[in-house]
Structure formats: structure tokens, C-alpha cells
Design a protein around this motif. Structure first.
Motif, PDB file in Angstrom:
ATOM      1  N   ALA A 198       0.811  -1.213   0.000  1.00 49.36           N
ATOM      2  CA  ALA A 198       0.000   0.000   0.000  1.00 49.36           C
ATOM      3  C   ALA A 198       0.849   1.270   0.000  1.00 49.36           C
ATOM      4  CB  ALA A 198      -0.962  -0.013   1.181  1.00 49.36           C
ATOM      5  N   PRO A 199       1.871   1.383   0.874  1.00 47.12           N
ATOM      6  CA  PRO A 199       2.692   2.592   0.826  1.00 47.12           C
ATOM      7  C   PRO A 199       3.392   2.777  -0.512  1.00 47.12           C
ATOM      8  CG  PRO A 199       3.031   1.418   2.884  1.00 47.12           C
ATOM      9  CD  PRO A 199       2.237   0.507   1.997  1.00 47.12           C
ATOM     10  N   LEU A 213       2.286   1.813  -3.427  1.00 50.89           N
ATOM     11  CA  LEU A 213       1.298   2.286  -4.385  1.00 50.89           C
ATOM     12  C   LEU A 213       1.029   3.773  -4.186  1.00 50.89           C
ATOM     13  CD1 LEU A 213      -1.269  -0.683  -4.357  1.00 50.89           C
ATOM     14  CD2 LEU A 213       0.306  -0.063  -6.189  1.00 50.89           C
ATOM     15  N   ARG A 214       0.941   4.194  -2.933  1.00 55.72           N
ATOM     16  CA  ARG A 214       0.713   5.608  -2.666  1.00 55.72           C
ATOM     17  C   ARG A 214       1.900   6.437  -3.141  1.00 55.72           C
ATOM     18  NH1 ARG A 214      -1.706   3.548   2.151  1.00 55.72           N
ATOM     19  NH2 ARG A 214       0.254   3.794   3.312  1.00 55.72           N
ATOM     20  N   ALA A 247       1.718   6.817  -6.877  1.00 56.90           N
ATOM     21  CA  ALA A 247       0.670   7.769  -7.247  1.00 56.90           C
ATOM     22  C   ALA A 247       1.141   9.201  -7.032  1.00 56.90           C
ATOM     23  CB  ALA A 247      -0.593   7.502  -6.435  1.00 56.90           C
ATOM     24  N   THR A 248       1.862   9.435  -5.941  1.00 60.43           N
ATOM     25  CA  THR A 248       2.395  10.766  -5.658  1.00 60.43           C
ATOM     26  C   THR A 248       3.413  11.177  -6.713  1.00 60.43           C
ATOM     27  OG1 THR A 248       2.061  10.487  -3.275  1.00 60.43           O
ATOM     28  CG2 THR A 248       3.640  12.166  -3.977  1.00 60.43           C
ATOM     29  N   ARG A 283       1.670  12.098  -9.943  1.00 60.48           N
ATOM     30  CA  ARG A 283       1.038  13.418  -9.836  1.00 60.48           C
ATOM     31  C   ARG A 283       2.086  14.530  -9.977  1.00 60.48           C
ATOM     32  NH1 ARG A 283      -3.595  15.722  -7.746  1.00 60.48           N
ATOM     33  NH2 ARG A 283      -3.331  17.763  -6.773  1.00 60.48           N
ATOM     34  N   ASN A 305      -6.067  11.993 -11.824  1.00 59.20           N
ATOM     35  CA  ASN A 305      -5.564  13.019 -10.922  1.00 59.20           C
ATOM     36  C   ASN A 305      -6.183  14.385 -11.185  1.00 59.20           C
ATOM     37  OD1 ASN A 305      -3.061  12.040  -9.177  1.00 59.20           O
ATOM     38  ND2 ASN A 305      -2.971  10.959 -11.140  1.00 59.20           N
TER      39      ASN A 305
END
Length: 224
Positions: free
Chosen positions: A20-21, A23-24, A27-28, A31, A68
Motif C-alpha cells: 500500500a505505501p 502504491l501511494r 501515485a504521488t 502526480r 488526478n
């Protein structure tokens, strides 16, 4: 059997929590890449550049861009906010610097130029309503206050000529970092820091000449 199943389930959950981290973080990064690509293309080609081209420059798919930023206005808003926030942080760093007050102003100006801040003018006037956007308005207002404090400190130290105001600095910075029209003029970026330094040298005290008119304030810019 039950113990084995429980062990597998726990291991799977652990894998999920571990991924999960990551993936985050991905995503960051996506962006940030989109914002960086959009800022470059908006500055060079204008706000109407195809969003597909922005996605390509960022190295992401169209679906990632739209996930996004669902539309062009949202993307423009976030680009402007990102640049203003970054420039504000550079101004705060300059104000916190207890060294030479004029050199602090100089570092801020060159850092703001690297953010392509001059390209914000057309984005704000053509696509965003600043007076209706509390987030952008509050960030700009805080930036104005910090820059004004920078100039006041330098004047008190006798390092900045007394007949200039924050409006003079903002106008010059916007003009000197705004791309000239026409594809053949895109290479003017190589002269930006050179010409900014010429402008900054003209702001040093003691002043070698008397400026016509009066110092420009942020209120003057708002009326315009």
C-alpha cells in the motif's frame, strides 16, 4: 489445516500492507510528474496545449492524468498553486536567512525565475478567477507580505534603494520570466538570470539615479 490457512491469510495481509505505501508513493510521483510536465508545456506553449501531450511528457497514460486532474481547469489550478507555494517557500527561506539582506532578495528572485513564475500571468487571467479562489488568493497574499518584509529589511540595512516597492519587484520578475511570443523566441530562457541580475543591481543602494514616478505597491497590481 486451519493454522496453515491462517498463516497464509496473515502473510497475504502483510503483503497488502507492505504494498500500500508503495502504491501511494507511485501515485504521488505520477502526480508530481504531471504537474512538472504541465508547468513546462503551459509556460512554453500556453494553457491550450493538448492534455495528451502533457501525459506523454510526464511518462504516464491518459487515464492516470485524468484520474488526478479530471479537467483542464483543475490541472491549471493545481499548477498555479504548486508554483505559488514553491515560490512562497523560497521567499520564506530568504526571510529566515540572517545573512546579507540584499543577497537574500537576490536568491529569492532567481529561485522564483526557475519556477517559471512569469507564465502564471496568462494562466490566471485567462483560465482562473483569482478573486473567487480562496486557496490561490491566500497563498498570493502571504507571498506578497513575505516579499514586502524582505524589502523592508534590506532598506533598513541600507542595502536596497528606498524608492522601490514590492510591486516593482513583482512586475519585473513577471516580465523577465515570461516567454516571448513565437517559437523562435523560446531560447530566451538562457538570458533570464542574466537580465534579472542586471535588474537586481539597479535596486542596490546607494542609487545611481532618480527613478521617475513612485514605487509600485501590491495594491497597484491588484487594481490593474
Amino acid at each position: 489445516m486451519t493454522d496453515t490457512l491462517q498463516t497464509c491469510t496473515t502473510a497475504t495481509a502483510g503483503c497488502t500492507r507492505a504494498s500500500a505505501p508503495r502504491l501511494r508513493a507511485d501515485a504521488t510521483r505520477n502526480r508530481e510528474r504531471i504537474l512538472a510536465a504541465a508547468r513546462e508545456l503551459f509556460a512554453d506553449e500556453g494553457a491550450d496545449v493538448p492534455l495528451d501531450e502533457i501525459a506523454k511528457r510526464a511518462g504516464v497514460g491518459n487515464a492516470t492524468l485524468y484520474r488526478n486532474f479530471p479537467d483542464r481547469t483543475t490541472l491549471i489550478h493545481q499548477v498555479v498553486l504548486s508554483v505559488l507555494t514553491s515560490v512562497l517557500e523560497r521567499a520564506k527561506e530568504a526571510l529566515a536567512d540572517e545573512g546579507d539582506s540584499f543577497e537574500a532578495i537576490s536568491r529569492y528572485v532567481h529561485a522564483a525565475a526557475d519556477e517559471r513564475i512569469g507564465a502564471l500571468c496568462s494562466l490566471l487571467s485567462e483560465h482562473l478567477k483569482l478573486h473567487e479562489d480562496e486557496e490561490l488568493l491566500s497563498t498570493r497574499t502571504e507571498l506578497e507580505h513575505v516579499v514586502e518584509a524582505l524589502l523592508i529589511r534590506a532598506k533598513r540595512a541600507g542595502r536596497l534603494r528606498p524608492d522601490v516597492g514590492p510591486g516593482d519587484l513583482f512586475v519585473a520578475l513577471a516580465r523577465l520570466t515570461r516567454p516571448l511570443p513565437g517559437k523562435e523566441c523560446l531560447e530566451d530562457a538562457m538570458f533570464i538570470h542574466r537580465h534579472l541580475q542586471l535588474f537586481l543591481d539597479g535596486m542596490r543602494a546607494p542609487a545611481p539615479s532618480v527613478l521617475p514616478g513612485r514605487a509600485a505597491t501590491v495594491e497597484d497590481l491588484r487594481r490593474v
